[in-house]
Design a protein around this motif. Sequence first.
Motif, PDB file in Angstrom:
ATOM      1  N   LEU A 147      27.802  54.667 -30.882  1.00 10.92           N
ATOM      2  CA  LEU A 147      27.920  54.846 -29.439  1.00 10.92           C
ATOM      3  C   LEU A 147      28.070  56.319 -29.084  1.00 10.92           C
ATOM      4  CD1 LEU A 147      28.211  53.803 -26.584  1.00 10.92           C
ATOM      5  CD2 LEU A 147      30.610  53.274 -27.064  1.00 10.92           C
ATOM      6  N   VAL A 148      28.856  57.055 -29.860  1.00 13.17           N
ATOM      7  CA  VAL A 148      29.012  58.494 -29.619  1.00 13.17           C
ATOM      8  C   VAL A 148      27.695  59.226 -29.853  1.00 13.17           C
ATOM      9  CG1 VAL A 148      30.177  60.592 -30.383  1.00 13.17           C
ATOM     10  CG2 VAL A 148      31.467  58.475 -30.166  1.00 13.17           C
ATOM     11  N   LEU A 149      27.033  58.946 -30.959  1.00 16.05           N
ATOM     12  CA  LEU A 149      25.800  59.653 -31.307  1.00 16.05           C
ATOM     13  C   LEU A 149      24.660  59.336 -30.359  1.00 16.05           C
ATOM     14  CD1 LEU A 149      25.930  59.321 -35.204  1.00 16.05           C
ATOM     15  CD2 LEU A 149      26.513  61.317 -33.811  1.00 16.05           C
ATOM     16  N   ALA A 150      24.688  58.159 -29.733  1.00 11.87           N
ATOM     17  CA  ALA A 150      23.634  57.808 -28.790  1.00 11.87           C
ATOM     18  C   ALA A 150      23.588  58.778 -27.617  1.00 11.87           C
ATOM     19  CB  ALA A 150      23.848  56.378 -28.278  1.00 11.87           C
ATOM     20  N   GLY A 151      24.707  59.375 -27.283  1.00 11.45           N
ATOM     21  CA  GLY A 151      24.722  60.308 -26.170  1.00 11.45           C
ATOM     22  C   GLY A 151      23.853  61.527 -26.395  1.00 11.45           C
ATOM     23  N   TYR A 152      23.680  61.940 -27.631  1.00 13.53           N
ATOM     24  CA  TYR A 152      22.895  63.144 -27.925  1.00 13.53           C
ATOM     25  C   TYR A 152      21.486  62.824 -28.402  1.00 13.53           C
ATOM     26  CZ  TYR A 152      21.894  67.880 -29.569  1.00 13.53           C
ATOM     27  OH  TYR A 152      21.340  69.124 -29.751  1.00 13.53           O
ATOM     28  N   PHE A 153      21.324  61.736 -29.153  1.00 15.25           N
ATOM     29  CA  PHE A 153      20.048  61.466 -29.801  1.00 15.25           C
ATOM     30  C   PHE A 153      19.213  60.407 -29.089  1.00 15.25           C
ATOM     31  CE2 PHE A 153      22.808  63.045 -33.240  1.00 15.25           C
ATOM     32  CZ  PHE A 153      22.031  64.104 -33.700  1.00 15.25           C
ATOM     33  N   GLU A 190      18.032  58.284 -25.240  1.00 14.53           N
ATOM     34  CA  GLU A 190      17.902  58.453 -23.801  1.00 14.53           C
ATOM     35  C   GLU A 190      19.196  58.038 -23.110  1.00 14.53           C
ATOM     36  OE1 GLU A 190      15.423  59.778 -22.137  1.00 14.53           O
ATOM     37  OE2 GLU A 190      14.300  60.161 -23.970  1.00 14.53           O
ATOM     38  N   PRO A 191      19.523  58.657 -21.977  1.00 15.10           N
ATOM     39  CA  PRO A 191      20.796  58.338 -21.319  1.00 15.10           C
ATOM     40  C   PRO A 191      20.984  56.855 -21.011  1.00 15.10           C
ATOM     41  CG  PRO A 191      19.875  60.347 -20.394  1.00 15.10           C
ATOM     42  CD  PRO A 191      18.853  59.794 -21.322  1.00 15.10           C
ATOM     43  N   TRP A 192      19.917  56.163 -20.611  1.00 19.47           N
ATOM     44  CA  TRP A 192      20.091  54.756 -20.276  1.00 19.47           C
ATOM     45  C   TRP A 192      20.415  53.914 -21.503  1.00 19.47           C
ATOM     46  CZ3 TRP A 192      16.945  51.017 -22.416  1.00 19.47           C
ATOM     47  CH2 TRP A 192      15.767  51.459 -23.035  1.00 19.47           C
ATOM     48  N   LEU A 193      20.035  54.388 -22.678  1.00 21.68           N
ATOM     49  CA  LEU A 193      20.345  53.635 -23.890  1.00 21.68           C
ATOM     50  C   LEU A 193      21.839  53.679 -24.223  1.00 21.68           C
ATOM     51  CD1 LEU A 193      17.342  54.520 -26.237  1.00 21.68           C
ATOM     52  CD2 LEU A 193      17.849  52.325 -25.141  1.00 21.68           C
ATOM     53  N   CYS A 194      22.563  54.649 -23.665  1.00 22.77           N
ATOM     54  CA  CYS A 194      24.011  54.678 -23.891  1.00 22.77           C
ATOM     55  C   CYS A 194      24.688  53.444 -23.294  1.00 22.77           C
ATOM     56  CB  CYS A 194      24.603  55.949 -23.290  1.00 22.77           C
ATOM     57  SG  CYS A 194      24.185  57.450 -24.195  1.00 22.77           S
ATOM     58  N   TRP A 195      24.145  52.960 -22.164  1.00 22.82           N
ATOM     59  CA  TRP A 195      24.716  51.739 -21.581  1.00 22.82           C
ATOM     60  C   TRP A 195      24.427  50.535 -22.468  1.00 22.82           C
ATOM     61  CZ3 TRP A 195      28.015  52.259 -17.726  1.00 22.82           C
ATOM     62  CH2 TRP A 195      27.949  53.423 -16.953  1.00 22.82           C
ATOM     63  N   VAL A 196      23.265  50.513 -23.073  1.00 21.91           N
ATOM     64  CA  VAL A 196      22.951  49.443 -24.023  1.00 21.91           C
ATOM     65  C   VAL A 196      23.869  49.529 -25.238  1.00 21.91           C
ATOM     66  CG1 VAL A 196      21.149  48.453 -25.485  1.00 21.91           C
ATOM     67  CG2 VAL A 196      20.561  49.400 -23.241  1.00 21.91           C
ATOM     68  N   ALA A 197      24.072  50.742 -25.740  1.00 23.38           N
ATOM     69  CA  ALA A 197      24.966  50.923 -26.889  1.00 23.38           C
ATOM     70  C   ALA A 197      26.396  50.546 -26.532  1.00 23.38           C
ATOM     71  CB  ALA A 197      24.901  52.379 -27.362  1.00 23.38           C
ATOM     72  N   LEU A 198      26.823  50.847 -25.297  1.00 24.22           N
ATOM     73  CA  LEU A 198      28.167  50.462 -24.870  1.00 24.22           C
ATOM     74  C   LEU A 198      28.315  48.945 -24.848  1.00 24.22           C
ATOM     75  CD1 LEU A 198      30.968  51.075 -23.686  1.00 24.22           C
ATOM     76  CD2 LEU A 198      29.892  51.114 -21.419  1.00 24.22           C
ATOM     77  N   PHE A 199      27.327  48.245 -24.277  1.00 26.06           N
ATOM     78  CA  PHE A 199      27.380  46.777 -24.238  1.00 26.06           C
ATOM     79  C   PHE A 199      27.415  46.196 -25.647  1.00 26.06           C
ATOM     80  CE2 PHE A 199      25.151  42.678 -24.258  1.00 26.06           C
ATOM     81  CZ  PHE A 199      25.935  41.949 -23.360  1.00 26.06           C
ATOM     82  N   ALA A 200      26.605  46.774 -26.548  1.00 30.31           N
ATOM     83  CA  ALA A 200      26.556  46.270 -27.916  1.00 30.31           C
ATOM     84  C   ALA A 200      27.881  46.511 -28.639  1.00 30.31           C
ATOM     85  CB  ALA A 200      25.405  46.925 -28.670  1.00 30.31           C
ATOM     86  N   LEU A 243      33.155  57.698 -23.325  1.00 31.35           N
ATOM     87  CA  LEU A 243      33.364  58.947 -22.597  1.00 31.35           C
ATOM     88  C   LEU A 243      32.955  60.147 -23.443  1.00 31.35           C
ATOM     89  CD1 LEU A 243      36.762  58.268 -20.772  1.00 31.35           C
ATOM     90  CD2 LEU A 243      34.438  58.118 -19.861  1.00 31.35           C
ATOM     91  N   ALA A 244      33.148  60.061 -24.762  1.00 31.35           N
ATOM     92  CA  ALA A 244      32.687  61.140 -25.642  1.00 31.35           C
ATOM     93  C   ALA A 244      31.161  61.226 -25.644  1.00 31.35           C
ATOM     94  CB  ALA A 244      33.213  60.921 -27.052  1.00 31.35           C
ATOM     95  N   SER A 245      30.488  60.079 -25.571  1.00 33.59           N
ATOM     96  CA  SER A 245      29.019  60.094 -25.541  1.00 33.59           C
ATOM     97  C   SER A 245      28.500  60.731 -24.255  1.00 33.59           C
ATOM     98  CB  SER A 245      28.479  58.668 -25.673  1.00 33.59           C
ATOM     99  OG  SER A 245      28.738  57.903 -24.503  1.00 33.59           O
ATOM    100  N   ILE A 246      29.242  60.597 -23.149  1.00 35.40           N
ATOM    101  CA  ILE A 246      28.830  61.245 -21.905  1.00 35.40           C
ATOM    102  C   ILE A 246      28.874  62.761 -22.061  1.00 35.40           C
ATOM    103  CG2 ILE A 246      29.458  61.594 -19.485  1.00 35.40           C
ATOM    104  CD1 ILE A 246      30.298  58.734 -19.342  1.00 35.40           C
ATOM    105  N   ALA A 247      29.872  63.259 -22.787  1.00 38.58           N
ATOM    106  CA  ALA A 247      29.919  64.701 -23.056  1.00 38.58           C
ATOM    107  C   ALA A 247      28.696  65.151 -23.845  1.00 38.58           C
ATOM    108  CB  ALA A 247      31.203  65.046 -23.815  1.00 38.58           C
ATOM    109  N   LEU A 248      28.217  64.306 -24.769  1.00 40.23           N
ATOM    110  CA  LEU A 248      27.039  64.670 -25.548  1.00 40.23           C
ATOM    111  C   LEU A 248      25.759  64.510 -24.733  1.00 40.23           C
ATOM    112  CD1 LEU A 248      27.865  63.313 -29.117  1.00 40.23           C
ATOM    113  CD2 LEU A 248      28.182  65.595 -28.152  1.00 40.23           C
ATOM    114  N   ILE A 249      25.754  63.597 -23.763  1.00 44.08           N
ATOM    115  CA  ILE A 249      24.610  63.541 -22.837  1.00 44.08           C
ATOM    116  C   ILE A 249      24.497  64.862 -22.090  1.00 44.08           C
ATOM    117  CG2 ILE A 249      23.694  62.434 -20.773  1.00 44.08           C
ATOM    118  CD1 ILE A 249      24.894  59.823 -21.685  1.00 44.08           C
TER     119      ILE A 249
END
Length: 373
Positions: free
Chosen positions: A163-169, A171-181, A223-229
Motif C-alpha cells: 500500500l505504501v509503495l503503490a503511492g510512488y510506483f 497510478e494515484p487511483w490504484l492507491c484506493w484499490v490497494a487501500l481496499f485490498a 497516509l504515507a502512500s499519499i506522501a509518496l504520491i
Amino acid sequence: MTDDSGGTPPNEAPTGRGERRRDASPTPLSDSAFPGFDAAIVPPKPELPAEQPGMSTGEHNAIREQWRAKRGEFENHVSHAKDQLDQANERIKERTGRDLIVAILIGLAAGAVLLGSLLFIKWLFVPIVLAIALLSIYELGLALRGAGRRIDLIPQLVAGAPLVLAGYFAEPWLCWVALFASVSFVIVWRLVAQMMQQDGRTYGEVLGDVVVAGFVQVYVPFLASIALILLSQEGGQWWALAFIAVAVAADTGAYASGLAFGKHPMAPRISPKKTWEGFAGAVVAAAGVGVLLALFLLEMPWWAGVILGASVLLSATLGDLAESMLKRDLGIKDMSSWLPGHGGLLDRLDSILPSTIPALTLYFLLSPWATLG
C-alpha cells in the motif's frame, strides 16, 4: 705477506668467519643512495626566545599566573553555563516530560536524513517512508495489543508495505484499490483467526478488533502512500519538503510558545498540556515558514504560502489532538520509548501524516500559480 699455501703470517692470529681484521680500514660508501654527510646542510638549532628587556623572572611568573587565573575563570564560566543549561533542561523535563537536549539532537539527525534525501536523491525518500511506515505499524500494533486489542502484526505489515509503495510506483487511483485490498485482507484475517481461536470474545470485542485492524491500514500506510504520491509528481520533492517543514515549524512554535506563555488549556480533557498560547505560536510559525517556502522554494505568491501554512496547521493540530485522544483511550503517555525525548515514531508523525492530504490537494490546486510572482 702470506706464503703460497694461503696460510696466515706467523705474527697474526687467525680471525673468525665474517670478522673484520683489526688493521683493516672501513670501506667508504660510494653509492649515490648514501651520500656523504655534509654538516653544512643541517639547519641551525632555533634560538630560544630572548627575554624582553626590562622584564625579570618574577614578572614572567606573574604573567603566567595571570594566564592561569584567566583560564580558570573561563573554565568556571563554562561549568556555570553547563549547570544552568542542565537545570533548565530538568525544569523543562519536569513540565513537559521530555529531555530537551536529547530531543533536539534526535530531531536534527532525523531532519538531516530527510532533507538529504529530498534535496539530492529523490527516490531515497521512498525506502525511508516505507521503513518509517512499517515501524509505525508495528509500534501502533504493540500499543493496541497492550490495551487488549487483537492485532495481527505480520498480516498488517504484509498488507501495509505494498500500500505504501503503490503511492510512488502506481497510478494515484490504484492507491484506493490497494487501500481496499489491504483493509479487506487484515479484516478477513482477523475474522478467520477469531473463528479458529474460539476464546469466548463477545461480538462487540470482535467488532472492535475488526474496526481497529482497518484503522491501522488507513492511518499509517495509506497516509504515507499519499506522501509518496506527492513525491512522484513533477517537483513533488519540494512540496513534500515544504509541508513537512511547515508541520515541524508549527509543532516547534506551539512547544516554545506554550512553554513560555502557556496558561489557558486548549483541550484539557484530551491533552491538558496544549494551550491557546501555544496554538498562537504555531499559527505564527506555520504562516511565516509557509510564506518563506512559497516565495523561495515553491516559486509561488506569498498568499499561497499563507494558505499552505494555515491548511497544514489545521491538519497537524487535528492530527495531534486525535493521537492524544487515542493514547488517552489506550491509557498510555507515549506510543513507545523508541526515540528518547520524543516518545515513539507516531508521537512525531501525528501531525505529519494527516498533513499529507492538504499538501497533495494544494499541489494540484496551486501548481498553476507557481510561475506567477
